[in-house]
Design a protein around this motif. Structure first.
Motif, PDB file in Angstrom:
ATOM      1  N   ALA A 202       6.133   7.372  31.130  1.00  0.00           N
ATOM      2  CA  ALA A 202       6.906   8.192  32.086  1.00  0.00           C
ATOM      3  C   ALA A 202       7.843   7.330  32.760  1.00  0.00           C
ATOM      4  CB  ALA A 202       5.821   8.921  33.133  1.00  0.00           C
ATOM      5  N   ALA A 203       8.700   7.876  33.832  1.00  0.00           N
ATOM      6  CA  ALA A 203       9.656   6.892  34.478  1.00  0.00           C
ATOM      7  C   ALA A 203       8.878   5.948  35.487  1.00  0.00           C
ATOM      8  CB  ALA A 203      10.706   8.121  35.318  1.00  0.00           C
ATOM      9  N   SER A 204       7.544   6.458  35.989  1.00  0.00           N
ATOM     10  CA  SER A 204       6.987   5.677  36.882  1.00  0.00           C
ATOM     11  C   SER A 204       6.203   4.471  36.052  1.00  0.00           C
ATOM     12  CB  SER A 204       5.875   6.404  37.187  1.00  0.00           C
ATOM     13  OG  SER A 204       4.929   7.006  36.362  1.00  0.00           O
ATOM     14  N   GLY A 205       6.478   4.336  34.721  1.00  0.00           N
ATOM     15  CA  GLY A 205       5.739   3.267  33.996  1.00  0.00           C
ATOM     16  C   GLY A 205       4.513   3.425  33.412  1.00  0.00           C
ATOM     17  N   GLY A 206       3.877   4.591  33.835  1.00  0.00           N
ATOM     18  CA  GLY A 206       2.472   5.081  33.090  1.00  0.00           C
ATOM     19  C   GLY A 206       2.800   5.614  31.611  1.00  0.00           C
ATOM     20  N   THR A 207       1.828   5.521  30.732  1.00  0.00           N
ATOM     21  CA  THR A 207       1.982   6.117  29.615  1.00  0.00           C
ATOM     22  C   THR A 207       1.457   7.476  29.635  1.00  0.00           C
ATOM     23  OG1 THR A 207       1.730   4.022  28.350  1.00  0.00           O
ATOM     24  CG2 THR A 207       1.176   5.914  27.153  1.00  0.00           C
ATOM     25  N   VAL A 208       2.278   8.452  29.125  1.00  0.00           N
ATOM     26  CA  VAL A 208       1.788   9.938  29.255  1.00  0.00           C
ATOM     27  C   VAL A 208       1.331  10.490  27.972  1.00  0.00           C
ATOM     28  CG1 VAL A 208       3.289  10.359  31.228  1.00  0.00           C
ATOM     29  CG2 VAL A 208       4.112  10.605  28.971  1.00  0.00           C
ATOM     30  N   ALA A 209       1.508   9.837  26.812  1.00  0.00           N
ATOM     31  CA  ALA A 209       1.575  10.310  25.558  1.00  0.00           C
ATOM     32  C   ALA A 209       1.727   9.259  24.391  1.00  0.00           C
ATOM     33  CB  ALA A 209       2.167  11.423  25.033  1.00  0.00           C
ATOM     34  N   ALA A 210       1.559   9.483  23.267  1.00  0.00           N
ATOM     35  CA  ALA A 210       1.996   8.555  22.139  1.00  0.00           C
ATOM     36  C   ALA A 210       2.489   9.446  20.913  1.00  0.00           C
ATOM     37  CB  ALA A 210       0.843   7.768  21.744  1.00  0.00           C
ATOM     38  N   ILE A 211       3.436   8.830  20.163  1.00  0.00           N
ATOM     39  CA  ILE A 211       3.693   9.470  18.793  1.00  0.00           C
ATOM     40  C   ILE A 211       3.220   8.422  17.764  1.00  0.00           C
ATOM     41  CG2 ILE A 211       5.927  10.814  20.014  1.00  0.00           C
ATOM     42  CD1 ILE A 211       7.498   8.440  18.867  1.00  0.00           C
ATOM     43  N   SER A 212       3.178   9.349  16.601  1.00  0.00           N
ATOM     44  CA  SER A 212       2.675   8.490  15.450  1.00  0.00           C
ATOM     45  C   SER A 212       3.369   9.010  14.085  1.00  0.00           C
ATOM     46  CB  SER A 212       1.112   8.642  15.371  1.00  0.00           C
ATOM     47  OG  SER A 212       0.683  10.029  15.013  1.00  0.00           O
ATOM     48  N   LEU A 213       3.697   8.078  13.341  1.00  0.00           N
ATOM     49  CA  LEU A 213       3.949   8.335  11.805  1.00  0.00           C
ATOM     50  C   LEU A 213       2.950   8.222  11.174  1.00  0.00           C
ATOM     51  CD1 LEU A 213       6.584   8.730  10.177  1.00  0.00           C
ATOM     52  CD2 LEU A 213       6.684   6.237   9.809  1.00  0.00           C
ATOM     53  N   ALA A 214       2.339   9.241  10.007  1.00  0.00           N
ATOM     54  CA  ALA A 214       1.178   9.254   9.413  1.00  0.00           C
ATOM     55  C   ALA A 214       1.470   9.724   7.930  1.00  0.00           C
ATOM     56  CB  ALA A 214       0.475  10.567   9.972  1.00  0.00           C
ATOM     57  N   MET A 215       1.272   8.724   7.140  1.00  0.00           N
ATOM     58  CA  MET A 215       1.336   8.985   5.668  1.00  0.00           C
ATOM     59  C   MET A 215       0.200   8.457   4.740  1.00  0.00           C
ATOM     60  SD  MET A 215       3.284   5.058   5.519  1.00  0.00           S
ATOM     61  CE  MET A 215       3.986   5.574   7.194  1.00  0.00           C
ATOM     62  N   PRO A 216       0.258   8.976   3.401  1.00  0.00           N
ATOM     63  CA  PRO A 216      -0.841   8.713   2.544  1.00  0.00           C
ATOM     64  C   PRO A 216      -0.715   7.108   2.621  1.00  0.00           C
ATOM     65  CG  PRO A 216       0.393  10.489   1.758  1.00  0.00           C
ATOM     66  CD  PRO A 216       1.144   9.965   2.824  1.00  0.00           C
ATOM     67  N   THR A 217      -1.794   6.403   2.469  1.00  0.00           N
ATOM     68  CA  THR A 217      -2.025   5.052   2.490  1.00  0.00           C
ATOM     69  C   THR A 217      -1.441   4.315   1.120  1.00  0.00           C
ATOM     70  OG1 THR A 217      -4.212   5.313   3.464  1.00  0.00           O
ATOM     71  CG2 THR A 217      -3.528   3.187   2.360  1.00  0.00           C
ATOM     72  N   ALA A 218      -1.235   5.201   0.046  1.00  0.00           N
ATOM     73  CA  ALA A 218      -0.685   5.022  -1.153  1.00  0.00           C
ATOM     74  C   ALA A 218       0.713   4.617  -0.901  1.00  0.00           C
ATOM     75  CB  ALA A 218      -0.838   5.932  -2.234  1.00  0.00           C
ATOM     76  N   ARG A 219       1.502   5.182   0.204  1.00  0.00           N
ATOM     77  CA  ARG A 219       2.922   4.942   0.557  1.00  0.00           C
ATOM     78  C   ARG A 219       3.225   3.887   1.663  1.00  0.00           C
ATOM     79  NH1 ARG A 219       3.914  10.879  -0.309  1.00  0.00           N
ATOM     80  NH2 ARG A 219       4.023  11.217   1.955  1.00  0.00           N
ATOM     81  N   PHE A 220       1.980   3.362   2.218  1.00  0.00           N
ATOM     82  CA  PHE A 220       2.299   2.444   3.268  1.00  0.00           C
ATOM     83  C   PHE A 220       2.468   1.113   2.662  1.00  0.00           C
ATOM     84  CE2 PHE A 220       0.483  -0.802   6.258  1.00  0.00           C
ATOM     85  CZ  PHE A 220       1.029  -0.670   7.268  1.00  0.00           C
ATOM     86  N   ASP A 221       3.631   0.474   3.221  1.00  0.00           N
ATOM     87  CA  ASP A 221       4.199  -0.592   2.456  1.00  0.00           C
ATOM     88  C   ASP A 221       4.501  -1.678   3.720  1.00  0.00           C
ATOM     89  OD1 ASP A 221       5.490  -2.768   1.529  1.00  0.00           O
ATOM     90  OD2 ASP A 221       6.947  -1.502   0.265  1.00  0.00           O
ATOM     91  N   ARG A 222       3.608  -2.657   3.755  1.00  0.00           N
ATOM     92  CA  ARG A 222       3.960  -3.284   5.014  1.00  0.00           C
ATOM     93  C   ARG A 222       5.314  -4.062   5.139  1.00  0.00           C
ATOM     94  NH1 ARG A 222       0.168  -4.447   8.498  1.00  0.00           N
ATOM     95  NH2 ARG A 222      -2.092  -3.853   7.845  1.00  0.00           N
ATOM     96  N   ARG A 223       6.141  -4.191   4.009  1.00  0.00           N
ATOM     97  CA  ARG A 223       7.459  -4.738   3.879  1.00  0.00           C
ATOM     98  C   ARG A 223       8.303  -3.959   4.527  1.00  0.00           C
ATOM     99  NH1 ARG A 223       8.158  -5.608  -2.375  1.00  0.00           N
ATOM    100  NH2 ARG A 223       6.946  -3.508  -2.016  1.00  0.00           N
ATOM    101  N   ARG A 224       7.763  -2.260   5.023  1.00  0.00           N
ATOM    102  CA  ARG A 224       8.871  -1.548   5.651  1.00  0.00           C
ATOM    103  C   ARG A 224       8.115  -1.203   7.213  1.00  0.00           C
ATOM    104  NH1 ARG A 224       9.327   4.149   2.682  1.00  0.00           N
ATOM    105  NH2 ARG A 224      11.120   4.026   4.434  1.00  0.00           N
ATOM    106  N   LEU A 225       7.103  -2.110   7.521  1.00  0.00           N
ATOM    107  CA  LEU A 225       6.611  -1.789   8.844  1.00  0.00           C
ATOM    108  C   LEU A 225       7.515  -1.871   9.892  1.00  0.00           C
ATOM    109  CD1 LEU A 225       4.087  -1.013  10.639  1.00  0.00           C
ATOM    110  CD2 LEU A 225       3.375  -3.570  10.424  1.00  0.00           C
ATOM    111  N   GLN A 226       8.279  -2.977   9.902  1.00  0.00           N
ATOM    112  CA  GLN A 226       9.017  -3.212  11.109  1.00  0.00           C
ATOM    113  C   GLN A 226      10.244  -2.301  11.210  1.00  0.00           C
ATOM    114  OE1 GLN A 226       8.658  -5.894  13.207  1.00  0.00           O
ATOM    115  NE2 GLN A 226      10.163  -4.800  14.518  1.00  0.00           N
TER     116      GLN A 226
END
Length: 254
Positions: A202-226
């Motif tokens: 939030a504009a006040s600096g507090g955390t109001v929520a979070a977003i996530s990117l979810a995928m099958p582990t078979a497609r998770f590639d640490r080279r793409r993490l950044q």
């Protein structure tokens, strides 16, 4: 992975989703329900009428629908869920289109994170809709981001008396999460699913929520993490901007 069954009955699914939404958000109008489900107002009205008939909902004098006696009381997030969902959804859709993976908006409710909205990708193998579900916050990627933003005293109070949580270890992990600016849930809550989380502040600096990117582990590639983290952080910043505009006292409401 828990995806919608191929034999799903839409009317049942719609009624259950409305019940979940009432429990989480506290109230709905017919137009809100219709927009949420992507159906006509008349269809939404019939669904809500059935919930009233079965005591899952009640209709107020000002034509709003609120939870009925059959919905057990649930802890409610302090975040304005309907507003967060409306502001976030276009950005999650754009993120899913760019990256080809499912995205989520979650809020912290006690020691759990609750899924407010999901945008599924179109791939045959994908992480499905999680709306209404809850996960342990200390394991979920979005949950770690929100826990990392809590003052030490609040974190300790949250897990005080919990024999299942190694608090010193959790504090060390959350320190690393704060330093990195992202969190990863690598099959901690569901075998075969990996997620990356970023905070929405939030504009006040507090955390109001979070977003996530979810995928099958078979497609998770640490080279793409950044690259994924950059996309998530950019999307979170856009959501923060729009959310700040929406909650300004002089903001125009529809």
């Amino acid at each position: 992975m828990k995806n919608k069954p191929p034999y799903a009955i839409d009317s049942v699914d719609h009624a259950l989703l409305l019940a979940q939404t009432l429990q989480q958000e506290g109230q709905l109008r017919v137009t809100d329900a219709a927009e949420r489900l992507g159906v006509s107002p008349s269809t939404a009205h019939r669904l809500l009428a059935m919930l009233v008939y079965r005591d899952f909902a009640e209709r107020t004098a000002d034509r709003k629908y609120v939870p009925g006696r059959m919905l057990r009381p649930a802890r409610v997030s302090e975040a304005p869920l309907a507003l967060l969902r409306r502001v976030t959804l276009p950005h999650l859709r754009a993120l899913t289109d760019r990256l080809g993976e499912s995205t989520n908006l979650v809020v912290l409710v006690g020691t759990e994170v609750r899924f407010v909205t999901t945008v599924e990708c179109s791939r045959p193998l994908r992480v499905g809709d999680r709306v209404g579900q809850s996960l342990p916050a200390h394991l979920a990627s979005g949950g770690k981001m929100m826990l990392a933003a809590l003052p030490p005293g609040e974190l300790e109070a949250l897990y005080e008396g919990s024999g299942e949580i190694d608090l010193p270890r959790l504090r060390r992990e959350l320190t690393l999460v704060r330093k990195r600016g992202f969190a990863v849930n690598d099959q901690l809550t569901e075998t075969g699913v990996t997620a990356i989380g970023a905070a929405v502040r939030a504009a006040s600096g507090g955390t109001v929520a979070a977003i996530s990117l979810a995928m099958p582990t078979a497609r998770f590639d640490r080279r793409r993490l950044q690259g994924w983290v950059v996309e998530l952080s950019t999307t979170a910043a856009l959501i923060e901007r729009d959310f700040a505009d929406a909650v300004r006292p002089d903001a125009v409401t529809g």
